[in-house]
Design a protein around this motif. Structure first.
Motif, PDB file in Angstrom:
ATOM      1  N   VAL A  98      61.192  11.535   2.330  1.00 44.96           N
ATOM      2  CA  VAL A  98      62.569  11.809   1.938  1.00 44.96           C
ATOM      3  C   VAL A  98      62.786  11.390   0.493  1.00 44.96           C
ATOM      4  O   VAL A  98      62.382  10.307   0.079  1.00 44.96           O
ATOM      5  CB  VAL A  98      63.568  11.050   2.842  1.00 44.96           C
ATOM      6  CG1 VAL A  98      65.006  11.294   2.382  1.00 44.96           C
ATOM      7  CG2 VAL A  98      63.387  11.486   4.299  1.00 44.96           C
ATOM      8  N   LYS A  99      63.409  12.274  -0.285  1.00 45.99           N
ATOM      9  CA  LYS A  99      63.796  11.966  -1.655  1.00 45.99           C
ATOM     10  C   LYS A  99      65.259  12.345  -1.832  1.00 45.99           C
ATOM     11  O   LYS A  99      65.695  13.375  -1.316  1.00 45.99           O
ATOM     12  CB  LYS A  99      62.938  12.729  -2.662  1.00 45.99           C
ATOM     13  CG  LYS A  99      61.466  12.356  -2.640  1.00 45.99           C
ATOM     14  CD  LYS A  99      60.671  13.143  -3.671  1.00 45.99           C
ATOM     15  CE  LYS A  99      59.204  12.757  -3.657  1.00 45.99           C
ATOM     16  NZ  LYS A  99      58.413  13.525  -4.653  1.00 45.99           N
ATOM     17  N   SER A 116      63.735   7.116  -2.450  1.00 43.38           N
ATOM     18  CA  SER A 116      62.707   7.831  -1.712  1.00 43.38           C
ATOM     19  C   SER A 116      62.081   6.897  -0.684  1.00 43.38           C
ATOM     20  O   SER A 116      62.042   5.682  -0.872  1.00 43.38           O
ATOM     21  CB  SER A 116      61.623   8.383  -2.646  1.00 43.38           C
ATOM     22  OG  SER A 116      60.923   7.338  -3.278  1.00 43.38           O
ATOM     23  N   PHE A 117      61.614   7.459   0.410  1.00 43.81           N
ATOM     24  CA  PHE A 117      60.912   6.697   1.433  1.00 43.81           C
ATOM     25  C   PHE A 117      60.168   7.660   2.356  1.00 43.81           C
ATOM     26  O   PHE A 117      60.420   8.875   2.348  1.00 43.81           O
ATOM     27  CB  PHE A 117      61.875   5.814   2.245  1.00 43.81           C
ATOM     28  CG  PHE A 117      62.922   6.576   3.009  1.00 43.81           C
ATOM     29  CD1 PHE A 117      62.680   7.041   4.296  1.00 43.81           C
ATOM     30  CD2 PHE A 117      64.173   6.812   2.451  1.00 43.81           C
ATOM     31  CE1 PHE A 117      63.652   7.732   5.015  1.00 43.81           C
ATOM     32  CE2 PHE A 117      65.145   7.504   3.156  1.00 43.81           C
ATOM     33  CZ  PHE A 117      64.892   7.962   4.431  1.00 43.81           C
ATOM     34  N   LEU A 123      59.064   2.928   8.811  1.00 46.37           N
ATOM     35  CA  LEU A 123      59.597   3.090   7.464  1.00 46.37           C
ATOM     36  C   LEU A 123      58.638   2.477   6.438  1.00 46.37           C
ATOM     37  O   LEU A 123      58.165   1.354   6.618  1.00 46.37           O
ATOM     38  CB  LEU A 123      60.958   2.393   7.380  1.00 46.37           C
ATOM     39  CG  LEU A 123      61.787   2.576   6.112  1.00 46.37           C
ATOM     40  CD1 LEU A 123      62.145   4.039   5.897  1.00 46.37           C
ATOM     41  CD2 LEU A 123      63.055   1.736   6.196  1.00 46.37           C
ATOM     42  N   GLN A 124      58.333   3.228   5.384  1.00 41.64           N
ATOM     43  CA  GLN A 124      57.413   2.732   4.372  1.00 41.64           C
ATOM     44  C   GLN A 124      57.655   3.436   3.034  1.00 41.64           C
ATOM     45  O   GLN A 124      58.438   4.381   2.952  1.00 41.64           O
ATOM     46  CB  GLN A 124      55.964   2.945   4.801  1.00 41.64           C
ATOM     47  CG  GLN A 124      55.608   4.391   5.082  1.00 41.64           C
ATOM     48  CD  GLN A 124      54.210   4.550   5.635  1.00 41.64           C
ATOM     49  OE1 GLN A 124      53.364   3.695   5.475  1.00 41.64           O
ATOM     50  NE2 GLN A 124      53.949   5.670   6.299  1.00 41.64           N
ATOM     51  N   ASP A 125      56.970   2.927   1.999  1.00 41.32           N
ATOM     52  CA  ASP A 125      57.066   3.502   0.654  1.00 41.32           C
ATOM     53  C   ASP A 125      58.513   3.659   0.196  1.00 41.32           C
ATOM     54  O   ASP A 125      58.927   4.728  -0.261  1.00 41.32           O
ATOM     55  CB  ASP A 125      56.347   4.857   0.591  1.00 41.32           C
ATOM     56  CG  ASP A 125      54.837   4.701   0.616  1.00 41.32           C
ATOM     57  OD1 ASP A 125      54.354   3.591   0.344  1.00 41.32           O
ATOM     58  OD2 ASP A 125      54.148   5.689   0.907  1.00 41.32           O
ATOM     59  N   ILE A 126      59.276   2.579   0.293  1.00 36.08           N
ATOM     60  CA  ILE A 126      60.686   2.606  -0.120  1.00 36.08           C
ATOM     61  C   ILE A 126      60.787   2.374  -1.620  1.00 36.08           C
ATOM     62  O   ILE A 126      60.268   1.392  -2.153  1.00 36.08           O
ATOM     63  CB  ILE A 126      61.490   1.528   0.626  1.00 36.08           C
ATOM     64  CG1 ILE A 126      61.412   1.757   2.127  1.00 36.08           C
ATOM     65  CG2 ILE A 126      62.938   1.524   0.161  1.00 36.08           C
ATOM     66  CD1 ILE A 126      62.033   0.644   2.934  1.00 36.08           C
ATOM     67  N   LYS A 127      61.452   3.289  -2.298  1.00 36.13           N
ATOM     68  CA  LYS A 127      61.693   3.148  -3.728  1.00 36.13           C
ATOM     69  C   LYS A 127      63.167   3.437  -4.030  1.00 36.13           C
ATOM     70  O   LYS A 127      63.710   4.441  -3.574  1.00 36.13           O
ATOM     71  CB  LYS A 127      60.804   4.102  -4.529  1.00 36.13           C
ATOM     72  CG  LYS A 127      59.320   3.803  -4.418  1.00 36.13           C
ATOM     73  CD  LYS A 127      58.491   4.754  -5.266  1.00 36.13           C
ATOM     74  CE  LYS A 127      56.998   4.434  -5.145  1.00 36.13           C
ATOM     75  NZ  LYS A 127      56.160   5.338  -5.958  1.00 36.13           N
ATOM     76  N   VAL A 128      63.777   2.546  -4.787  1.00 36.78           N
ATOM     77  CA  VAL A 128      65.167   2.711  -5.187  1.00 36.78           C
ATOM     78  C   VAL A 128      65.287   2.346  -6.659  1.00 36.78           C
ATOM     79  O   VAL A 128      64.809   1.286  -7.084  1.00 36.78           O
ATOM     80  CB  VAL A 128      66.120   1.810  -4.368  1.00 36.78           C
ATOM     81  CG1 VAL A 128      67.565   2.014  -4.828  1.00 36.78           C
ATOM     82  CG2 VAL A 128      65.998   2.085  -2.877  1.00 36.78           C
TER      83      VAL A 128
END
Length: 208
Positions: A98-99, A116-117, A123-128
């Protein structure tokens, strides 16, 4: 399709094929609303009028496999007694990835943010990454007394699990305003990692 009523106006254009097939359904839809009274439709005064447009184009409904692009423009959206305005949203979903982007010029929620995640089994690769020019939680109806925030947020957590947390979070140039008092936080840095089956979380801040 155009609907006009005392609850407001709703226009839908586009197509929806195979809606019962959650893997292969195809859709390209745009919904436009004018003075749509969600509070009356949902019988919930938490909501208010909605004026805006949302478009979605993609394939499937299964969260793990669907592919879709979404875009929305909120000219007005009432929630919790406040009328949000001038907000743009865009995003995509691709096999659990998801972006999203939000661009808001509402005077009480003035910010730009990228998120994005990945989500399949967890749940992984969380970027804010956010630039908050003004976030007034009192004006938005979330706090009883004056409280607002300004600052920058940068978060990157490849692994987000209570048993194994790995990543970094950085808050910079944070201004917290309570009534007529403002407090400044130069930086707040969090680094989480695992080593030899031990979880470590290190915090560096001008407050510590």
């Amino acid at each position: 399709l155009t609907l006009q009523s005392s609850f407001g106006n709703l226009a839908i254009r586009g197509f929806l094929d195979n809606p019962t097939d959650k893997e292969n359904a195809r859709y390209d839809l745009t919904v436009n609303t004018t003075s749509l009274a969600l509070d009356r439709i949902m019988e919930d005064t938490t909501f208010g009028n909605v004026n805006g447009e949302i478009s979605v184009k993609g394939r499937g409904f299964n969260p793990e496999t669907l592919q879709a692009d979404v875009a929305a423009v909120l000219r007005e959206a009432g929630f919790n007694g406040y009328a949000y305005n001038d907000i743009k949203l865009s995003g995509s979903m691709n096999h659990g990835e998801v972006k999203a982007n939000i661009e808001s010029h509402d005077p009480n929620i003035d910010l730009d943010s990228d998120l994005s995640f990945k989500y399949t089994t967890k749940l992984q690769d969380i970027k804010v990454k956010s630039e908050i020019r003004e976030l007034d939680l009192h004006a938005l109806g979330f706090m009883d007394s004056s409280f607002s925030v300004k600052g920058n947020i940068d978060i990157d957590f490849p692994i987000f699990d209570s048993a194994n947390l790995e990543g970094k979070g950085l808050l910079e140039d944070i201004y917290l305003s309570f009534g007529n008092k403002t407090y400044y936080l130069d930086s707040f840095d969090v680094n989480a990692y695992s080593q030899l089956d031990t979880q470590y979380i290190r915090i560096n801040s001008t407050l510590i």
